[in-house]
Write an enzyme that holds these catalytic residues in place. Sequence first.
Site, PDB file in Angstrom:
ATOM      1  CD  GLU A  98      19.472 -27.399 -14.716  1.00 36.20           C
ATOM      2  OE1 GLU A  98      18.877 -26.779 -15.377  1.00 36.20           O
ATOM      3  OE2 GLU A  98      19.479 -27.520 -13.145  1.00 36.20           O
ATOM      4  CB  CYS A  99      25.868 -28.676 -12.575  1.00 39.61           C
ATOM      5  SG  CYS A  99      27.448 -27.929 -11.942  1.00 39.61           S
ATOM      6  N   GLY A 100      26.108 -31.491 -11.923  1.00 32.81           N
ATOM      7  CA  GLY A 100      26.328 -32.697 -11.279  1.00 32.81           C
ATOM      8  C   GLY A 100      25.481 -33.790 -11.663  1.00 32.81           C
ATOM      9  CB  SER A 107      24.224 -27.716 -20.237  1.00 29.32           C
ATOM     10  OG  SER A 107      25.060 -26.576 -20.192  1.00 29.32           O
TER      11      SER A 107
END
Length: 456
Positions: free
Chosen positions: A329-331, A433
């Site tokens: 997720e993200c990072g 994502s």
Amino acid sequence: MIVIAGTNSGAGKTSICLALAAGLRAMGVAVSPFKVGPDYLDPMYLTKLSDRSCYNLDLWMSDKTHIEQLVAQRHGVALIEGVMGYYDGCMADSSFASTAHVAQVLNSPVILVCQAKAMARSFAALVKGYCSFEQAGQNISGVIANGCSSERHKKILEKALKSAHLPPLVGAIPKGSLPTLKSRHLGLSSVGASQMNKDEIENWAQAAREFLQLDEILRLAGYDRKTHHQTLPGTAKNIISPQKKVRLGIALDDAFNFYYQANLDILEMAGAQLVFFSPLKDDHLPPNLDAIYLGGGYPELWAKELAQNQGMVESIRTHAALGGKIYAECGGLMYLCQQIETVDNKTYPMLGLIPFNARMLRTRKRLGYVEVKFLKDTFLGEKDLTLRGHEFHYSEIEPVHGNSRWINVFAVKNAAGQKLYTLGIYTKNILASYVHLYFGHKPEVAKYFVQKIKEC
């Protein structure tokens, strides 16, 4: 329980919550911290100051029953930090998912934090507006004046509230009297929480003793120090873990630390053994991992160190090559990319497991709630599964030209129902994502994820 709300973002509720957590803990009172909304950073500080895991209470991402169960399972005083202004939720024409909404659902007393600079009787007018705006204003039981200039100023504010038959003043904080917190473009710095020492924690506790009426706040919270108010029974832990557990590696260090505690809890209850590791400091993965969870964080701040840790890079690449699953997720998504380009135009190679490049921006790219519908079966959920979450980042990704070794498995909308171009990047054993998904209230998602890990 007690909710600490603010008239607005920046009113000082985070610092006051931290002082309360430290001050009550120093008195021998167990503090169970909560944060309204999807934030990760405030919970890190609350966890540190209370020495207990902080849980998010979010009525957009989950439901009423879930947040009631989370609060019911905690020990001692449930200290709930609000989000933004008291009535600010996910839409302008409703208080849905606001601090006020959560306070109503929990039937919790509220202490309202107000900036008091250059105000006298007008301070009472401000408080009255919050108390009478909607029904949730009736939950406001006390007021803390932040930025109080003197003892005389404090007496004026007390008198103004009393004369207007408003909730009493239970704290007055002089300007600059609370310890400072390290800041970052997402709000606070996660590194600041991890590096806080005993002396700094004592400084927070001392500020609480000096400027807050702790006994009165405990009374408002319904906590009896003589009987030591006990935990209410909860029912959230309703999954029986299978005998054979899967080993799920969780990246946790200064670069990766954005996780919803309820997500981790429900994965454990579904049969995942959580094995924490550091992509920054460890030179290889823990042994015998079945899957990896790469949460959000600040990989851009540690891009050089992450790139230099070739032992970990090769270990994760080997895990993927052998079919081990990776959820990011993200990072974590950025770490999976070919490279990260920082705001000063420096480029650092990353894991190279998805055909994308990440680039940091000087302005915010995305902030807000999202709803995700799965377009295909994945190891996290089947086609048509709908989950909610949050997206907040200062970076963007671009696909490497000519490479099609991935598909998009997410259809994403914001809270207003508008379509967003946010990808759910999926390969055979990787799902990544920008969305931080919340499934702490969805035992079926955790069970499905664990089962798919077992099958690989």
